[in-house]
Design an enzyme around this catalytic site. Sequence first.
Site, short mmCIF file in Angstrom:
data_model
loop_
_atom_site.label_atom_id
_atom_site.label_comp_id
_atom_site.label_asym_id
_atom_site.label_seq_id
_atom_site.Cartn_x
_atom_site.Cartn_y
_atom_site.Cartn_z
N HIS A 299 -6.73 -5.65 2.83
CA HIS A 299 -5.58 -5.00 3.48
C HIS A 299 -4.96 -5.99 4.45
O HIS A 299 -5.69 -6.61 5.24
CB HIS A 299 -6.03 -3.79 4.31
CG HIS A 299 -6.45 -2.61 3.50
ND1 HIS A 299 -5.60 -1.57 3.24
CD2 HIS A 299 -7.63 -2.32 2.91
CE1 HIS A 299 -6.25 -0.66 2.51
NE2 HIS A 299 -7.47 -1.10 2.30
N HIS B 9 -12.58 -2.58 3.19
CA HIS B 9 -13.60 -1.54 3.29
C HIS B 9 -14.16 -1.12 1.94
O HIS B 9 -15.20 -0.51 1.88
CB HIS B 9 -13.13 -0.34 4.11
CG HIS B 9 -11.81 0.22 3.70
ND1 HIS B 9 -11.55 0.65 2.44
CD2 HIS B 9 -10.65 0.38 4.40
CE1 HIS B 9 -10.29 1.09 2.38
NE2 HIS B 9 -9.72 0.93 3.54
N HIS C 44 -10.09 -5.69 -2.62
CA HIS C 44 -8.74 -5.77 -2.06
C HIS C 44 -8.81 -6.06 -0.57
O HIS C 44 -9.69 -5.55 0.12
CB HIS C 44 -7.93 -4.50 -2.33
CG HIS C 44 -8.54 -3.22 -1.85
ND1 HIS C 44 -9.69 -2.68 -2.41
CD2 HIS C 44 -8.18 -2.37 -0.87
CE1 HIS C 44 -9.98 -1.55 -1.79
NE2 HIS C 44 -9.08 -1.34 -0.85
N ASP D 239 0.86 -1.18 0.00
CA ASP D 239 0.00 0.00 0.00
C ASP D 239 0.90 1.24 0.00
O ASP D 239 1.82 1.31 0.81
CB ASP D 239 -0.89 -0.03 1.26
CG ASP D 239 -2.01 0.99 1.22
OD1 ASP D 239 -1.77 2.13 0.75
OD2 ASP D 239 -3.11 0.67 1.68
N ILE D 240 0.67 2.17 -0.89
CA ILE D 240 1.54 3.37 -0.92
C ILE D 240 1.19 4.36 0.20
O ILE D 240 1.88 5.34 0.39
CB ILE D 240 1.57 4.09 -2.29
CG1 ILE D 240 0.17 4.48 -2.74
CG2 ILE D 240 2.29 3.25 -3.34
CD1 ILE D 240 0.21 5.51 -3.88
#
Length: 130
Positions: free
Chosen positions: A93, A84, A91, A30-31
């Site tokens: 997390h 979410h 995706h 994740d950026i």
Amino acid sequence: MEDCIFCKIVKGELPSHKVYEDNKFMAFLDIYPKSKGHTLIIPKKHFRWVHDVEPFGEYWQVARKIARAQEKGLSAKWTQYFTHGLIPHAHIHMKPRYEDVQGASMLPDEHLSFSKEEFEVIAAKIRKAF
Ligand SMILES: [Zn+2]
């Protein structure tokens, strides 16, 4: 799907710090990480929600592989999962945690920032741990 940021990452039209890839799934850092090694796992095919993804079981088997690699490669103590759906491509997390689970807060963490080189070192540590 056109204009989908994750479909563009799958196609290589946008860069990512990849940690895992097979014929159906891909995982990258994740950026906007909320912990060191915060990873997103996506299906290569566009699905709106995590519960839409097929094959669903295989998706979570990839999540398990990544959790093990985060623990081994980054010495994470455990992994926090969340979904979410704010980006409209499914995706998961996966946030490696470095504190004891007993003292962990469920409050949102601050974003961390890493340089491009630091991101690449983190991704390489996870990739080597599979
Ligand atoms: Zn997409």
